[in-house]
Design a protein around this motif. Structure first.
Motif, PDB file in Angstrom:
ATOM      1  N   GLN A  51       0.850  -1.350   0.040  1.00  0.00           N
ATOM      2  CA  GLN A  51      -0.088   0.125   0.165  1.00  0.00           C
ATOM      3  C   GLN A  51       0.993   1.397   0.167  1.00  0.00           C
ATOM      4  N   SER A  52       0.454   2.447  -0.495  1.00  0.00           N
ATOM      5  CA  SER A  52       1.375   3.411  -0.702  1.00  0.00           C
ATOM      6  C   SER A  52       1.090   4.641   0.141  1.00  0.00           C
ATOM      7  N   LYS A  53       0.347   4.578   1.075  1.00  0.00           N
ATOM      8  CA  LYS A  53       0.141   5.601   2.134  1.00  0.00           C
ATOM      9  C   LYS A  53       1.423   5.683   2.756  1.00  0.00           C
ATOM     10  N   ILE A 128      -9.042  -3.866   3.500  1.00  0.00           N
ATOM     11  CA  ILE A 128      -8.220  -3.155   2.864  1.00  0.00           C
ATOM     12  C   ILE A 128      -8.544  -1.529   2.735  1.00  0.00           C
ATOM     13  N   ASP A 132      -6.875   1.760   4.468  1.00  0.00           N
ATOM     14  CA  ASP A 132      -6.238   2.837   3.581  1.00  0.00           C
ATOM     15  C   ASP A 132      -7.046   4.132   4.342  1.00  0.00           C
TER      16      ASP A 132
END
Length: 178
Positions: A51-53, A128, A132
């Motif tokens: 995940q990109s956070k 998910i 997020d």
């Protein structure tokens, strides 16, 4: 220009992800005192997405998932300031053995490990999305294991270890009385 972009991407991944298989225990030990209610610790299978956070840190453990789950739960339960709320993929109970060899043994062992603990099953995509959303305000630690069976991720939402929902509800009622 390409070298600059590659360098930036490398730095971005390094800030939120570690590929070292030896430091996850040390990282958990260092992070747990900092984590509190509303933070998450995930113990996930090998295919769980990166995940990109920036608030989500992923560590590759290279280890057996159930062993990592046990160690994480033991550490959380020894910490007096937090309490584990466990979330599992709802899909886990519907994956057949003939399509995912080892799922029955995994389920049996996982359910023994978490027996008597506060556990909720939720659709994987919802979990998910919850992660997020949580990562907008709170940190998330993801421990990626070598397990290659679908829908086996264990999501642990930390709650306050010394103040529960019932106490909070009573406090809010007292506040309304004034």
């Amino acid at each position: 220009m390409n070298k600059i972009v590659i360098a930036f991407i490398s730095v971005l991944f390094m800030t939120s992800t570690s590929f070292s298989q030896n430091n996850w225990r040390e990282e958990l030990k260092e992070q747990l005192p900092l984590l509190g209610h509303r933070n998450w610790i995930l113990v996930v299978d090998a295919a769980y997405p990166l995940q990109s956070k920036p608030a989500i840190k992923t560590l590759v453990t290279g280890e057996d998932q159930l062993e990592v789950v046990k160690e994480v739960l033991d550490a959380v339960e020894k910490a007096s300031h937090v309490y584990p709320e466990i979330y599992l993929d709802k899909e886990l109970d519907y994956v057949p053995e003939e399509e995912a060899v080892g799922i029955e043994a995994y389920r049996n062992n996982l359910y023994k490990l978490i027996k008597g603990k506060n556990t909720t099953k939720v659709l994987h995509e919802e979990l998910i999305a919850d992660i997020d959303e949580a990562a907008k305000l709170f940190n998330v630690l993801i421990l990626k294991t070598n397990l290659t069976i679908p829908y086996t991720s264990v999501f642990i939402r930390l709650d306050c270890g010394y103040w529960g929902a019932e106490q909070e509800e009573k406090l809010r009622e007292r506040m309304k009385e004034e």
